[in-house]
Write a protein that holds these residues in place. Sequence first.
Motif, short mmCIF file in Angstrom:
data_model
loop_
_atom_site.label_atom_id
_atom_site.label_comp_id
_atom_site.label_asym_id
_atom_site.label_seq_id
_atom_site.Cartn_x
_atom_site.Cartn_y
_atom_site.Cartn_z
N SER A 158 0.82 -1.20 0.00
CA SER A 158 0.00 0.00 0.00
C SER A 158 0.86 1.26 0.00
O SER A 158 1.76 1.41 0.83
CB SER A 158 -0.91 -0.01 1.23
OG SER A 158 -1.72 1.14 1.26
N GLY A 159 0.60 2.12 -0.94
CA GLY A 159 1.32 3.39 -1.02
C GLY A 159 2.71 3.29 -1.62
O GLY A 159 3.45 4.27 -1.65
N LYS A 160 3.06 2.10 -2.12
CA LYS A 160 4.39 1.89 -2.71
C LYS A 160 4.27 1.53 -4.18
O LYS A 160 3.18 1.37 -4.71
CB LYS A 160 5.12 0.76 -1.95
CG LYS A 160 5.29 1.03 -0.47
CD LYS A 160 6.19 2.22 -0.22
CE LYS A 160 6.46 2.40 1.27
NZ LYS A 160 7.30 3.59 1.54
N SER A 161 5.42 1.41 -4.82
CA SER A 161 5.43 1.05 -6.23
C SER A 161 5.52 -0.47 -6.40
O SER A 161 5.97 -1.18 -5.51
CB SER A 161 6.60 1.74 -6.94
OG SER A 161 7.81 1.40 -6.31
N PRO A 162 5.09 -0.97 -7.56
CA PRO A 162 5.18 -2.43 -7.80
C PRO A 162 6.63 -2.89 -7.89
O PRO A 162 7.50 -2.16 -8.38
CB PRO A 162 4.49 -2.58 -9.16
CG PRO A 162 3.66 -1.35 -9.34
CD PRO A 162 4.41 -0.27 -8.66
N GLU A 163 6.88 -4.11 -7.41
CA GLU A 163 8.20 -4.70 -7.53
C GLU A 163 8.05 -6.12 -8.05
O GLU A 163 7.16 -6.87 -7.63
CB GLU A 163 8.94 -4.69 -6.19
CG GLU A 163 8.20 -5.38 -5.07
CD GLU A 163 9.00 -5.48 -3.79
OE1 GLU A 163 10.24 -5.48 -3.84
OE2 GLU A 163 8.36 -5.56 -2.71
N LEU A 164 8.93 -6.50 -8.96
CA LEU A 164 8.86 -7.83 -9.56
C LEU A 164 9.29 -8.89 -8.57
O LEU A 164 10.34 -8.78 -7.94
CB LEU A 164 9.77 -7.88 -10.79
CG LEU A 164 9.77 -9.20 -11.56
CD1 LEU A 164 8.44 -9.41 -12.24
CD2 LEU A 164 10.91 -9.21 -12.59
N ILE A 165 8.45 -9.93 -8.42
CA ILE A 165 8.83 -11.02 -7.53
C ILE A 165 9.02 -12.34 -8.27
O ILE A 165 9.77 -13.21 -7.81
CB ILE A 165 7.81 -11.21 -6.37
CG1 ILE A 165 6.38 -11.41 -6.90
CG2 ILE A 165 7.88 -10.05 -5.40
CD1 ILE A 165 5.40 -11.81 -5.80
N MET A 166 8.34 -12.53 -9.40
CA MET A 166 8.47 -13.79 -10.14
C MET A 166 8.26 -13.53 -11.62
O MET A 166 7.45 -12.69 -12.00
CB MET A 166 7.44 -14.83 -9.68
CG MET A 166 7.67 -15.44 -8.32
SD MET A 166 9.06 -16.59 -8.30
CE MET A 166 8.34 -18.00 -9.14
N SER A 167 8.97 -14.29 -12.43
CA SER A 167 8.72 -14.30 -13.86
C SER A 167 8.73 -15.76 -14.32
O SER A 167 9.43 -16.60 -13.75
CB SER A 167 9.78 -13.49 -14.61
OG SER A 167 11.07 -13.99 -14.32
N ILE A 168 7.94 -16.06 -15.35
CA ILE A 168 7.87 -17.43 -15.86
C ILE A 168 7.62 -17.36 -17.35
O ILE A 168 6.87 -16.47 -17.82
CB ILE A 168 6.78 -18.25 -15.11
CG1 ILE A 168 6.83 -19.72 -15.53
CG2 ILE A 168 5.41 -17.64 -15.27
CD1 ILE A 168 6.03 -20.65 -14.61
N TYR A 169 8.23 -18.27 -18.10
CA TYR A 169 8.17 -18.19 -19.56
C TYR A 169 7.70 -19.48 -20.22
O TYR A 169 7.25 -19.47 -21.37
CB TYR A 169 9.56 -17.84 -20.11
CG TYR A 169 10.15 -16.62 -19.47
CD1 TYR A 169 11.13 -16.75 -18.48
CD2 TYR A 169 9.73 -15.35 -19.82
CE1 TYR A 169 11.66 -15.63 -17.86
CE2 TYR A 169 10.26 -14.22 -19.21
CZ TYR A 169 11.22 -14.37 -18.24
OH TYR A 169 11.75 -13.26 -17.62
N SER A 170 7.80 -20.61 -19.50
CA SER A 170 7.40 -21.89 -20.11
C SER A 170 6.40 -22.59 -19.19
O SER A 170 6.33 -22.32 -17.98
CB SER A 170 8.62 -22.77 -20.35
OG SER A 170 9.37 -22.93 -19.17
N ASN A 171 5.64 -23.49 -19.80
CA ASN A 171 4.62 -24.21 -19.04
C ASN A 171 5.24 -24.97 -17.87
O ASN A 171 6.35 -25.48 -17.94
CB ASN A 171 3.91 -25.21 -19.95
CG ASN A 171 2.88 -24.56 -20.84
OD1 ASN A 171 2.27 -23.56 -20.47
ND2 ASN A 171 2.70 -25.11 -22.02
N GLY A 172 4.47 -25.04 -16.78
CA GLY A 172 4.93 -25.77 -15.61
C GLY A 172 5.07 -24.86 -14.42
O GLY A 172 4.45 -23.82 -14.35
N ASP A 173 5.88 -25.31 -13.49
CA ASP A 173 6.08 -24.60 -12.23
C ASP A 173 7.48 -24.01 -12.17
O ASP A 173 8.43 -24.59 -12.68
CB ASP A 173 5.90 -25.54 -11.05
CG ASP A 173 4.49 -26.08 -10.92
OD1 ASP A 173 4.23 -26.88 -10.00
OD2 ASP A 173 3.63 -25.69 -11.75
N LYS A 174 7.56 -22.87 -11.50
CA LYS A 174 8.85 -22.27 -11.20
C LYS A 174 8.84 -21.85 -9.74
O LYS A 174 7.94 -21.11 -9.32
CB LYS A 174 9.12 -21.06 -12.11
CG LYS A 174 10.43 -20.37 -11.82
CD LYS A 174 10.63 -19.16 -12.71
CE LYS A 174 11.92 -18.44 -12.37
NZ LYS A 174 12.10 -17.22 -13.21
#
Lengths: 113, 110
Positions: free
Chosen positions: B40-56
């Motif tokens: 709340s009141g802050k900017s977004p920050e990246l926590i996860m990225s995923i590019y292929s099917n499945g789990d990361k």
Amino acid sequence: DTAVSQTPKYLVTQMGNDKSIKCEQNLGHDTMYWYKQDSKKFLKIMFSYNNKELIINETVPNRFSPKSPDKAHLNLHINSLELGDSAVYFCASSPSRADEKLFFGSGTQLSVL
Amino acid sequence: QKEVEQNSGPLSVPEGAIASLNCTYSDRGSQSFFWYRQYSGKSPELIMSIYSNGDKEDGRFTAQLNKASQYVSLLIRDSQPSDSATYLCAVKRGSYIPTFGRGTSLIVHP
């Protein structure tokens, strides 16, 4: 050192005024963005600027205009402010347009009275 | 028009539980998928990225992608009150500009 910095943090103004929000990044990134976040947290792209190429979201009123004196700066100028312009405006940057990660500034809370 | 849909919540889970956040997208050509966290009141920050099917997996976070169903999710194991935030799903196609969903508000209560 702040990577992406925006000023001012808060901006309160009257309808009809013209205002600017400044953004600077010291990351050496090639691409910068302006996003608008409404009260329901919807983060909507307004502009993307990369190597002098401007991509505009067609839904953005032409009262909004980005200005980039160099690749480290992308300022947002707004003419004839309206009540509906009240929102948080985020500047962001990325190394290139193909790069995935966005680095966001701390946001500017704009309130139009 | 490319759309990214998320349930706005709030999603309320007890401390220590698994929080499951879901996102669907309309553009079948999407190639990159991201989860951003915004306090709340802050900017977004990246926590996860995923590019292929499945789990990361990354620590307590697991991103899951199913391109056939156009569905991406984020699981947070052992949820902590400090995980309380809005989680934004973002989708990207090639060099296109990332499109964000409206975000899901997560509340982890002690």
